[in-house]
Design a protein around this motif. Structure first.
Motif, PDB file in Angstrom:
ATOM      1  N   ASP A 233      -2.214  -3.499   4.473  1.00 58.91           N
ATOM      2  CA  ASP A 233      -1.485  -4.053   5.747  1.00 58.91           C
ATOM      3  C   ASP A 233      -0.502  -5.084   5.271  1.00 58.91           C
ATOM      4  O   ASP A 233       0.694  -5.006   5.472  1.00 58.91           O
ATOM      5  N   ILE A 234      -1.110  -6.036   4.711  1.00 60.53           N
ATOM      6  CA  ILE A 234      -0.079  -7.275   4.355  1.00 60.53           C
ATOM      7  C   ILE A 234       0.899  -6.816   3.337  1.00 60.53           C
ATOM      8  O   ILE A 234       1.763  -7.394   3.226  1.00 60.53           O
TER       9      ILE A 234
ATOM     10  N   LEU B 190      -6.963  -4.197   4.983  1.00 62.67           N
ATOM     11  CA  LEU B 190      -6.062  -5.297   5.391  1.00 62.67           C
ATOM     12  C   LEU B 190      -5.243  -5.689   4.171  1.00 62.67           C
ATOM     13  O   LEU B 190      -4.145  -6.159   4.502  1.00 62.67           O
TER      14      LEU B 190
ATOM     15  N   LEU C  42       2.404  -4.075   3.234  1.00 66.23           N
ATOM     16  CA  LEU C  42       3.637  -3.377   3.968  1.00 66.23           C
ATOM     17  C   LEU C  42       4.341  -4.483   4.718  1.00 66.23           C
ATOM     18  O   LEU C  42       5.680  -4.456   4.780  1.00 66.23           O
TER      19      LEU C  42
END
Lengths: 324, 324
Positions: free
Chosen positions: A108-109, A105, A111
């Motif tokens: 993800d943040i 996660l 990116l």
């Protein structure tokens, strides 16, 4: 013209003072942890160098440069989960220090944060910069997938290997430079040339990495020499050796790859001995120098006074003669 | 005006005929697998409905709508790894069918693909659309992090819970509608109103989900009734019950949450009985209807003829009276 060390310092300051949302704390903490582990900030520095090369305003390129660094670290955070890597720059990886879920996660943040940063480029440059950024993002993921696939494949050709490192490692250097060129309003021809310069240099960079893994000076290299050999990693050196070895030597090499009980030191010594017999180091260095020469050839063709290219020329030389 | 069913069909066709790069096959196969499992395409359909509401060209909104669907499925693919979910829409999740690494990397490429799709909006709309897209992407990850944090926290307040579902679920509906409005050149005031409509409706949607998990008809619901109770999931119902229960009833509820040996059926029955004693269903329904009413109030204030709003009004009613 800026020196690369000045730009690295500037980027370090920007990254270390970057302001994250305060909540949820445990989403952003791993991001600042990984970025805080340092690294040479080469990729974003290249972007700024390209802007400077074409006489652009380096200030305007700082956020896009940071996008490249955030993207690079996003890919490291996720790759480390997939590779089950315990350490990154000598410190625990995010998934080790926290958990796989956290690393997924927070990656993800990171990116998404990279996309936010690239969106801070001037509106008129946004479509062109995003097109490049989207392409390199896609290609880096494709390269990582190919790299994972190669682990399970019996046979990988040199051509496939070069394509993998082009995608996984090299296009990010080329793309960073190209974005820098776009920001400085370089001509399309020059954009392509600097992109090719970076991509070819990136392939040379990775080949040098493969060589150093076996032939690096343990005191300077900073990680275990022979790590690729121990893990049977299909590098340029191993693929070439499997291609060139015949009869008994080929059998000996294959036996070493399948040997589950040999000590790591013995395996490294014996595989290296086979590489030496086959002259693999020289072949790899020639290949590497070939890519570096092609890269420099692209640089020479760029339509700016030759003295402005000195920093990038110098950068390229250092990259391929580095010993760590 | 389009009907929502027409837009869902259009989106299904676009998604099912979407052309992926052919290589590496195993990077893109899980993307097309997950998107091919169906779902109602509600989020992208909302985007198209908003464009239609404001008299925009729905054709121009199809790619951004697909970006929303790709983003939603990216978040499902990664959330399913973190939640160790075995099934998604009744079929094996990507990490179950392939591996965690595959689900991480294919999820990454799906997020990047979502950005590529949003970038296909008209250049003049790009900065505004990306700003919304970046915001919702960030907030969805923040919501997921809060959701994971809640699992480990002793006490979660109703306020915190509502904030979590706002981020994790609701802003994506609001943001999708807002992007649709931007594409149709709606006024800034109308953009905010439709964003609020979607966000409040999204909160109502999730509260209805919480209610259905306990009070849904097993034949219609399609998944195990009481799943949230079995896993001690801190939903609106449980948080409210823990807030309202006193003395013996509170102890009884806490004992049930800590009981490791009770059967699933007994646990569901006994926790539901406590909910009934405390009138939790009615309280939750009132809260849900309150959000739905606020949503509709925002819709009414939007500056277009009231008859054009019929499709969205109807959509909202169906969402909160749904039984599955």
């Amino acid at each position: 013209m800026y020196k690369i060390s000045e730009l690295q310092l500037l980027l370090d300051q920007e990254i270390n003072t970057y302001s994250y949302p305060s909540s949820p704390r445990n989403l952003y903490e791993p991001v600042s942890y990984l970025l805080g582990l340092g690294g040479k900030r080469l990729r974003p520095a290249l972007l700024l160098l390209a802007t400077d090369l074409f006489g652009g305003d380096v200030e305007k390129a700082v956020k896009p440069a940071m996008a490249i660094e955030f993207f690079h670290n996003f890919s490291l955070m996720h790759d480390d989960i997939m590779d089950k890597a315990p350490l990154r720059r000598g410190k625990p990886t995010v998934h080790e220090k926290w958990s796989d879920s956290t690393a997924i996660l927070s990656g993800d943040i990171m990116l998404i944060e990279a996309y936010k940063l690239i969106c801070e480029v001037e509106a008129v440059k946004l479509p062109a910069c995003l097109k490049i950024f989207n392409t390199i993002s896609t290609e880096v993921c494709e390269g990582q997938q190919m790299d994972m696939n190669f682990e399970k494949e019996e046979f990988v050709s040199i051509e496939e290997y070069i394509e993998m490192i082009r995608l996984k490692t090299a296009v990010l250097l080329g793309g960073a430079l190209k974005i820098g060129a776009v920001i400085a309003d370089a001509s399309e021809n020059d954009q392509e040339l600097i992109n090719d310069f970076g991509t070819k240099l990136g392939v040379a960079f990775q080949l040098q990495d493969d060589i150093l893994d076996v032939y690096g000076d343990p005191e300077k290299f900073g990680k275990q020499v022979g790590g690729d050999i121990i893990s049977n990693k299909k590098t340029f050196l191993l693929i070439k050796a499997l291609e060139l070895a015949k009869d008994d030597l080929k059998k000996e090499l294959e036996d070493l790859l399948n040997n589950q009980i040999i000590t790591a030191d013995d395996k490294v010594a014996q595989v290296t001995a086979i590489y030496n017999t086959l002259n693999i180091r020289k072949i790899a260095e020639e290949k590497m120098l070939n890519y570096a020469a092609e890269a420099l050839h692209c640089l020479e063709k760029i339509n700016v006074p030759t003295e402005r290219k000195e920093v990038l020329r110098d950068f390229a030389s250092k990259l391929i003669t580095r010993d760590k």
